[in-house]
Design a protein around this motif. Structure first.
Motif, PDB file in Angstrom:
ATOM      1  N   GLU A 175      -7.413   5.675   5.988  1.00 30.84           N
ATOM      2  CA  GLU A 175      -6.044   6.151   6.110  1.00 30.84           C
ATOM      3  C   GLU A 175      -5.097   4.960   6.110  1.00 30.84           C
ATOM      4  O   GLU A 175      -5.415   3.889   6.644  1.00 30.84           O
ATOM      5  CB  GLU A 175      -5.884   6.955   7.402  1.00 30.84           C
ATOM      6  N   TYR A 176      -3.911   5.163   5.539  1.00 29.41           N
ATOM      7  CA  TYR A 176      -2.917   4.096   5.494  1.00 29.41           C
ATOM      8  C   TYR A 176      -2.412   3.806   6.904  1.00 29.41           C
ATOM      9  O   TYR A 176      -2.101   4.708   7.675  1.00 29.41           O
ATOM     10  CB  TYR A 176      -1.762   4.497   4.583  1.00 29.41           C
ATOM     11  N   THR A 177      -2.326   2.526   7.244  1.00 32.12           N
ATOM     12  CA  THR A 177      -1.952   2.115   8.602  1.00 32.12           C
ATOM     13  C   THR A 177      -0.453   2.024   8.821  1.00 32.12           C
ATOM     14  O   THR A 177      -0.003   1.862   9.964  1.00 32.12           O
ATOM     15  CB  THR A 177      -2.548   0.728   8.918  1.00 32.12           C
ATOM     16  N   SER A 180       1.805  -2.936   5.026  1.00 33.31           N
ATOM     17  CA  SER A 180       1.412  -3.305   3.663  1.00 33.31           C
ATOM     18  C   SER A 180       1.551  -4.803   3.455  1.00 33.31           C
ATOM     19  O   SER A 180       2.455  -5.439   4.009  1.00 33.31           O
ATOM     20  CB  SER A 180       2.290  -2.557   2.652  1.00 33.31           C
ATOM     21  N   ALA A 234       3.421   3.405   1.992  1.00 31.72           N
ATOM     22  CA  ALA A 234       2.449   2.822   1.060  1.00 31.72           C
ATOM     23  C   ALA A 234       3.019   2.701  -0.352  1.00 31.72           C
ATOM     24  O   ALA A 234       2.652   1.794  -1.100  1.00 31.72           O
ATOM     25  CB  ALA A 234       1.173   3.654   1.046  1.00 31.72           C
ATOM     26  N   ASP A 235       3.955   3.586  -0.703  1.00 29.97           N
ATOM     27  CA  ASP A 235       4.524   3.581  -2.050  1.00 29.97           C
ATOM     28  C   ASP A 235       5.886   2.906  -2.097  1.00 29.97           C
ATOM     29  O   ASP A 235       6.725   3.243  -2.940  1.00 29.97           O
ATOM     30  CB  ASP A 235       4.637   5.009  -2.583  1.00 29.97           C
ATOM     31  N   ARG A 279      -1.064  -4.812  -1.688  1.00 29.90           N
ATOM     32  CA  ARG A 279      -2.256  -4.535  -0.895  1.00 29.90           C
ATOM     33  C   ARG A 279      -1.899  -3.706   0.345  1.00 29.90           C
ATOM     34  O   ARG A 279      -1.779  -4.251   1.451  1.00 29.90           O
ATOM     35  CB  ARG A 279      -2.951  -5.834  -0.470  1.00 29.90           C
ATOM     36  N   PRO A 280      -1.726  -2.390   0.204  1.00 33.23           N
ATOM     37  CA  PRO A 280      -1.519  -1.551   1.396  1.00 33.23           C
ATOM     38  C   PRO A 280      -2.764  -1.579   2.276  1.00 33.23           C
ATOM     39  O   PRO A 280      -3.897  -1.588   1.784  1.00 33.23           O
ATOM     40  CB  PRO A 280      -1.265  -0.160   0.810  1.00 33.23           C
ATOM     41  N   HIS A 282      -5.440  -0.164   4.881  1.00 29.30           N
ATOM     42  CA  HIS A 282      -6.050   1.087   5.310  1.00 29.30           C
ATOM     43  C   HIS A 282      -7.092   0.811   6.402  1.00 29.30           C
ATOM     44  O   HIS A 282      -7.583  -0.312   6.549  1.00 29.30           O
ATOM     45  CB  HIS A 282      -6.715   1.798   4.134  1.00 29.30           C
TER      46      HIS A 282
END
Length: 378
Positions: A175-177, A180, A234-235, A279-280, A282
């Motif tokens: 999961e995205y933290t 980023s 993230a985006d 580099r997101p 996770h």
């Protein structure tokens, strides 16, 4: 193994997978490593690593490679500088003579060391794993993208954050933290970027303001990598109407976001060579566990992906060390896997809990505990 020689397949030729293979071969246990890359140097291997004496170095000692590691490592890379956003030095650690608690080594150099230690033909390149099939308890069938099918008595998933092997044991996905990284590179720094070289020194330099940060890291061969650290979606690049290839536009956006930072620090993302790398960050759910399967297990990021706070590769190599020893010391694969997971899973759960939300520390403007202790000592 007292009954028969097991067919062991390691998926992933990173530090964890290669360390496991090396130690198994030292104990006379055959092993094959499968990796999706076309060859050992088909892509950039990433930045530098500090291998702790209690984890990574312990594994290299069992692998018979510790002296070679010290020969190739950079003890001067242990130097650390913590700055505020004006560029003022808040904390500066200079390693003492002979200090070898966690010397630095480039990822590519470590990979070469491990690969060169393996028996010829151990690693099979261009093997992208599609699925792990067969009954729980084994044997398992590995189906690769090129049509190859391999049967194994034990499948070791050392295939990183987006592990395919993990799907045979767990439904968990990273999961995205909320934090980023944007990576920037500098080459020939002493000649082409002397101000950046002086700021970073032979080790690393970091600064943060609570919402954003910069971390610069000296690599070998006169290179420096910089990580622009932000708490963003993230985006965030596409949300700004940009692509990661839009270097000039991203640079302008960063200059606005870091407008109150000192010019010397902003140089860390304005003077870089080439484009940025997005580099997101996770992490796996905390804790990440699974039901025991004697024919499949995981190590490293495949088992316990955490924020990049200096533990990932060290834990992967410690996992590899303990799994290989368990396989050498137990009569069956199932007994070995159970013994390994009985130690690894509780350890990784403790570390996952400790580092849960740890990505936020990457932009914290507070000095780390060790730095505060050092300041007090002075």
């Amino acid at each position: 193994m007292s009954t028969h020689t097991p067919r062991i397949a390691v998926i992933g030729a990173g530090p964890g997978g290669l360390t496991c293979a090396r130690i198994l071969q030292r104990y006379g246990i055959p092993v094959t490593v499968h990796d999706r890359e076309s060859g050992p140097w088909s892509r950039d291997q990433g930045g530098t690593l500090d291998l702790d004496e209690d984890n990574g170095q312990k594994a290299l000692r069992e692998a018979g490679l510790l002296d070679d590691f010290f020969r190739l490592s950079r003890p001067e890379g242990q130097e650390m500088r913590q700055l505020d956003t004006s560029g003022r030095v808040l904390f500066h650690h200079v390693p003492g003579a002979g200090e070898r608690f966690k010397p630095e080594i480039d990822r590519g150099t470590l990979r070469r060391l491990l690969l060169d230690s393996l028996e010829p033909g151990t690693v099979r390149w261009s093997r992208t794993l599609r699925s792990v099939e067969g009954p729980a308890g084994g044997p398992r069938r590995l189906r690769f993208a090129d049509g190859t099918v391999v049967e194994a008595d034990l499948v070791i998933g050392a295939d990183g954050a987006w592990s395919t092997v993990r799907r045979a044991l767990s439904d968990a996905t990273p999961e995205y933290t909320g934090t980023s990284f944007l990576e920037a590179w500098f080459h020939d720094v002493e000649n082409e970027h002397p101000a950046v070289a002086a700021l970073v020194g032979p080790g690393s330099a970091a600064a943060a303001d609570g919402e954003r940060g910069l971390f610069a890291q000296r690599n070998s061969d006169d290179h420096i990598r910089v990580y622009v650290i932000q708490r963003v979606p993230a985006d965030w690049i596409t949300a700004a109407g940009l692509a990661v290839e839009d270097t000039a536009a991203i640079r302008s956006l960063l200059l606005e976001r870091y407008r109150d930072w000192a010019p010397d620090l902003r140089r860390l993302f304005t003077d870089n060579d080439g484009r940025y790398v997005d580099r997101p960050i996770h992490a796996l759910p905390v804790p990440h566990t699974w039901d025991h399967d004697p024919a499949v297990t995981l190590l490293g990021d495949a088992a316990h992906l955490m924020p990049p706070l200096g533990v990932g590769v060290n834990l992967a190599m410690l996992d590899a060390f303990e799994l290989a020893l368990a396989l050498a010391r137990h009569d069956t694969v199932g007994e070995a896997v159970r013994a390994y997971e009985g130690t690894m899973l509780p350890r990784s759960a403790r570390m996952q809990h400790l580092l849960d939300h740890g990505a936020e520390e990457l932009v914290s403007d507070e000095l780390p505990d060790f730095a505060q202790e050092g300041m007090a000592a002075r």
